[in-house]
Design a protein around this motif. Structure first.
Motif, PDB file in Angstrom:
ATOM      1  N   PRO A   1      31.898 -36.093  18.196  1.00  0.00           N
ATOM      2  CA  PRO A   1      33.241 -35.251  18.323  1.00  0.00           C
ATOM      3  C   PRO A   1      34.240 -34.421  19.356  1.00  0.00           C
ATOM      4  CG  PRO A   1      31.564 -33.948  17.335  1.00  0.00           C
ATOM      5  CD  PRO A   1      31.504 -35.151  17.478  1.00  0.00           C
ATOM      6  N   SER A   2      34.927 -34.767  19.927  1.00  0.00           N
ATOM      7  CA  SER A   2      36.095 -33.718  21.312  1.00  0.00           C
ATOM      8  C   SER A   2      35.157 -32.202  20.928  1.00  0.00           C
ATOM      9  CB  SER A   2      36.847 -33.678  20.724  1.00  0.00           C
ATOM     10  OG  SER A   2      37.552 -34.669  20.951  1.00  0.00           O
ATOM     11  N   CYS A   3      35.350 -31.360  19.530  1.00  0.00           N
ATOM     12  CA  CYS A   3      35.031 -30.147  19.504  1.00  0.00           C
ATOM     13  C   CYS A   3      34.533 -29.954  17.984  1.00  0.00           C
ATOM     14  CB  CYS A   3      36.148 -29.455  19.815  1.00  0.00           C
ATOM     15  SG  CYS A   3      37.961 -29.633  18.249  1.00  0.00           S
ATOM     16  N   LEU A   4      33.685 -29.677  17.649  1.00  0.00           N
ATOM     17  CA  LEU A   4      32.463 -28.753  16.429  1.00  0.00           C
ATOM     18  C   LEU A   4      32.783 -27.318  16.147  1.00  0.00           C
ATOM     19  CD1 LEU A   4      30.974 -28.978  14.212  1.00  0.00           C
ATOM     20  CD2 LEU A   4      28.678 -28.938  15.876  1.00  0.00           C
ATOM     21  N   LEU A   5      33.392 -27.247  15.192  1.00  0.00           N
ATOM     22  CA  LEU A   5      33.603 -25.361  14.293  1.00  0.00           C
ATOM     23  C   LEU A   5      32.559 -25.278  13.552  1.00  0.00           C
ATOM     24  CD1 LEU A   5      35.285 -23.039  14.264  1.00  0.00           C
ATOM     25  CD2 LEU A   5      36.761 -24.492  12.406  1.00  0.00           C
ATOM     26  N   SER A   6      31.721 -24.503  13.538  1.00  0.00           N
ATOM     27  CA  SER A   6      30.900 -23.951  13.185  1.00  0.00           C
ATOM     28  C   SER A   6      31.587 -22.216  12.580  1.00  0.00           C
ATOM     29  CB  SER A   6      29.971 -24.084  13.479  1.00  0.00           C
ATOM     30  OG  SER A   6      28.594 -23.238  13.028  1.00  0.00           O
ATOM     31  N   ALA A   7      31.267 -22.328  11.045  1.00  0.00           N
ATOM     32  CA  ALA A   7      31.430 -20.705  10.505  1.00  0.00           C
ATOM     33  C   ALA A   7      30.438 -20.378  10.087  1.00  0.00           C
ATOM     34  CB  ALA A   7      32.856 -20.596   9.402  1.00  0.00           C
ATOM     35  N   LEU A   8      30.137 -18.867   9.444  1.00  0.00           N
ATOM     36  CA  LEU A   8      28.763 -18.386   8.774  1.00  0.00           C
ATOM     37  C   LEU A   8      27.630 -17.972  10.489  1.00  0.00           C
ATOM     38  CD1 LEU A   8      29.333 -19.114   5.719  1.00  0.00           C
ATOM     39  CD2 LEU A   8      30.284 -17.576   6.267  1.00  0.00           C
ATOM     40  N   SER A   9      27.638 -16.933  10.279  1.00  0.00           N
ATOM     41  CA  SER A   9      26.241 -16.640  11.710  1.00  0.00           C
ATOM     42  C   SER A   9      25.299 -17.552  11.898  1.00  0.00           C
ATOM     43  CB  SER A   9      25.375 -15.640  11.201  1.00  0.00           C
ATOM     44  OG  SER A   9      27.293 -14.556  11.936  1.00  0.00           O
ATOM     45  N   HIS A  10      24.515 -17.782  10.531  1.00  0.00           N
ATOM     46  CA  HIS A  10      23.420 -18.507  10.354  1.00  0.00           C
ATOM     47  C   HIS A  10      23.447 -20.512  10.722  1.00  0.00           C
ATOM     48  CE1 HIS A  10      25.174 -18.344   6.346  1.00  0.00           C
ATOM     49  NE2 HIS A  10      24.383 -19.178   6.122  1.00  0.00           N
ATOM     50  N   ALA A  11      24.622 -20.651  10.139  1.00  0.00           N
ATOM     51  CA  ALA A  11      25.224 -21.753  10.631  1.00  0.00           C
ATOM     52  C   ALA A  11      25.373 -22.315  12.361  1.00  0.00           C
ATOM     53  CB  ALA A  11      26.221 -22.488   9.847  1.00  0.00           C
ATOM     54  N   ASN A  12      26.080 -20.696  13.041  1.00  0.00           N
ATOM     55  CA  ASN A  12      26.671 -21.072  13.769  1.00  0.00           C
ATOM     56  C   ASN A  12      25.404 -20.929  14.356  1.00  0.00           C
ATOM     57  OD1 ASN A  12      29.708 -20.205  12.911  1.00  0.00           O
ATOM     58  ND2 ASN A  12      29.307 -18.187  13.502  1.00  0.00           N
ATOM     59  N   LEU A  13      24.385 -20.628  14.296  1.00  0.00           N
ATOM     60  CA  LEU A  13      22.845 -20.453  15.201  1.00  0.00           C
ATOM     61  C   LEU A  13      22.288 -22.205  15.405  1.00  0.00           C
ATOM     62  CD1 LEU A  13      20.370 -19.305  16.537  1.00  0.00           C
ATOM     63  CD2 LEU A  13      20.082 -19.093  14.735  1.00  0.00           C
ATOM     64  N   VAL A  14      22.360 -22.317  14.087  1.00  0.00           N
ATOM     65  CA  VAL A  14      22.125 -23.827  13.897  1.00  0.00           C
ATOM     66  C   VAL A  14      22.979 -25.275  15.054  1.00  0.00           C
ATOM     67  CG1 VAL A  14      21.929 -26.675  12.386  1.00  0.00           C
ATOM     68  CG2 VAL A  14      20.960 -23.896  11.610  1.00  0.00           C
ATOM     69  N   ALA A  15      24.426 -24.719  14.603  1.00  0.00           N
ATOM     70  CA  ALA A  15      24.916 -25.698  15.734  1.00  0.00           C
ATOM     71  C   ALA A  15      24.751 -25.489  16.796  1.00  0.00           C
ATOM     72  CB  ALA A  15      26.927 -24.951  15.132  1.00  0.00           C
ATOM     73  N   LEU A  16      24.553 -24.386  17.570  1.00  0.00           N
ATOM     74  CA  LEU A  16      23.942 -23.910  19.241  1.00  0.00           C
ATOM     75  C   LEU A  16      23.082 -24.320  19.602  1.00  0.00           C
ATOM     76  CD1 LEU A  16      26.226 -20.669  19.663  1.00  0.00           C
ATOM     77  CD2 LEU A  16      26.851 -22.895  20.558  1.00  0.00           C
ATOM     78  N   LEU A  17      22.278 -24.501  18.448  1.00  0.00           N
ATOM     79  CA  LEU A  17      20.315 -25.464  19.169  1.00  0.00           C
ATOM     80  C   LEU A  17      20.987 -26.620  18.897  1.00  0.00           C
ATOM     81  CD1 LEU A  17      17.479 -24.601  19.671  1.00  0.00           C
ATOM     82  CD2 LEU A  17      17.704 -24.982  17.230  1.00  0.00           C
ATOM     83  N   ALA A  18      21.513 -27.185  17.885  1.00  0.00           N
ATOM     84  CA  ALA A  18      21.734 -28.711  18.062  1.00  0.00           C
ATOM     85  C   ALA A  18      22.482 -29.171  19.089  1.00  0.00           C
ATOM     86  CB  ALA A  18      22.835 -28.765  16.926  1.00  0.00           C
ATOM     87  N   LYS A  19      23.193 -28.713  19.548  1.00  0.00           N
ATOM     88  CA  LYS A  19      24.465 -28.999  20.820  1.00  0.00           C
ATOM     89  C   LYS A  19      23.614 -28.807  22.234  1.00  0.00           C
ATOM     90  CE  LYS A  19      27.155 -28.961  24.055  1.00  0.00           C
ATOM     91  NZ  LYS A  19      27.785 -30.228  25.038  1.00  0.00           N
ATOM     92  N   ARG A  20      22.640 -27.557  22.372  1.00  0.00           N
ATOM     93  CA  ARG A  20      21.191 -28.080  23.298  1.00  0.00           C
ATOM     94  C   ARG A  20      20.413 -28.330  23.706  1.00  0.00           C
ATOM     95  NH1 ARG A  20      21.990 -25.463  27.827  1.00  0.00           N
ATOM     96  NH2 ARG A  20      19.734 -24.224  27.630  1.00  0.00           N
TER      97      ARG A  20
END
Length: 367
Positions: free
Chosen positions: A80-99
């Motif tokens: 996807p062009s961008c991924l919006l994540s909400a809630l702190s624990h989900a944000n961590l998973v989203a950023l780790l997945a991106k890495r």
């Protein structure tokens, strides 16, 4: 199509964040974007409110932490062009997945709660670990979003981010659709007016919402005038609240109807809406009540109510946990003959304004 926007959440099991993300997903589709709603578990009442044009991606995991590998697979395949994540624990998973994936997908993480309060109140190993790891991983986000300036200030401090790095976009609340929903029929016995003034509250029955203080305040109000208190919502503290209601002998005057799918007709008919929270991020429900034209009273909790009410211009603010002050504010507001036009203020928190703000976060240069 303009590109794909993905929104990543644990589930759609009722709550302000989930409702906001459904609103955004539907609005992005209306703007011509392809939208994927990526859920660790595709469950919850807000699924029925999604546009048929929104593609639901079910990762099939009960816990966000267990959805990492499937999120990685989704990002590699869908890009996807961008991924919006909400809630702190989900944000961590989203950023780790991106890495782990790399690629061109831009990740925007959204903070919905005051992290200073969270850090002080939830001293569990898990919560401490999430904040610690986010201090490292948030540097890789395309943008860091907060729902209010109070939340942004706290996120900057707790996550060691420059304040300029945290961008504020208020929630999408006010819309013509919501106003239309407020005109629907609502058949509840407590709307008849036979119980006097209708005082309304709404939210999950959790510690955060501090409904015990509201019930104690209502007990004081009830000594002065005939009234009914309705608290819409469900949660783990229901038994505790029912015991407190019985303790004050208010069984005939306080109603806990559970989750109400369309609360807006009830808000429109209420004489007063009360937010009694101990802490918030940006309480959508306060704005929703104002949009329905209902006078409001709120605790001056961190964060959001003082920003919404502009330090008391649009409704009285009281100290957190002070049932006496809250009861007096409720009585004073009910006695007003010329209350402020709160719907005028609610219009500032429009869906259109919020969608514009989010799209600017997604597609601007790195914040």
């Amino acid at each position: 199509m303009k590109g794909t926007i993905a929104i990543y959440l644990p589930s759609l099991r009722g709550g302000g964040t989930e409702h906001v993300m459904v609103t955004l997903a539907n609005s992005f589709v209306e703007r011509g974007f392809s939208v994927d709603l990526v859920l660790a578990s595709a469950s919850g009442p807000y699924l029925t409110q999604l546009s048929s044009a929104v593609r639901v991606v079910n990762l099939g995991k009960t816990k966000v932490s267990k959805s990492l590998l499937r999120l990685v697979k989704y990002l590699r395949h869908r890009q996807p062009s961008c991924l919006l994540s909400a809630l702190s624990h989900a944000n961590l998973v989203a950023l780790l997945a991106k890495r782990l994936v790399g690629g061109k997908t831009l990740v925007v993480v959204s903070e919905r709660s005051d992290l200073s309060v969270v850090a002080n109140r939830k001293q569990t190993i898990r919560s401490q670990l999430v904040i610690y790891l986010n201090r490292f991983f948030y540097r890789y986000a395309h943008a860091v979003h907060a729902v209010s300036h109070g939340v942004a200030d706290a996120a900057s401090k707790q996550l060691n981010l420059s304040r300029e790095r945290v961008q504020v976009v208020y929630n999408p609340v006010f819309s013509e659709t919501m106003l239309q929903l407020s005109q629907a029929d609502a058949c509840y016995p407590w709307l008849s007016g036979s119980h006097g003034s209708l005082i309304l509250a709404a939210g999950r029955l959790t510690k955060e919402k501090d409904f015990p203080t509201l019930i104690r305040a209502f007990a004081l109000v009830r000594k002065r005038l005939e009234a009914c208190l309705v608290i819409m919502g469900e949660g783990e503290l229901r038994p505790e609240l029912e015991r407190l209601i019985a303790e004050y002998n208010l069984q005939e005057d306080v109603v806990l109807p559970g989750f109400v799918e369309n609360p807006f007709p009830v808000m429109a008919k209420a004489n007063l809406f009360v937010l009694s929270s101990a802490w918030e991020g940006l309480p959508n429900v306060l704005i929703e009540a104002m949009a329905c034209g209902t006078p409001v009273v709120s605790t001056d909790c961190p964060s959001g109510p003082s920003e919404i009410l502009e330090n008391g211009k649009w409704g009285r603010l009281t100290p957190v946990g002070d049932s006496v002050a809250l009861s007096q504010a409720m009585l004073d507001t009910l006695a007003e003959t010329n209350p402020p036009d709160v719907a005028q203020r609610a219009a500032f928190f429009s869906v259109e304004r919020a969608v514009d703000g989010y799209l600017q976060l997604f597609f601007s240069e790195k914040c």
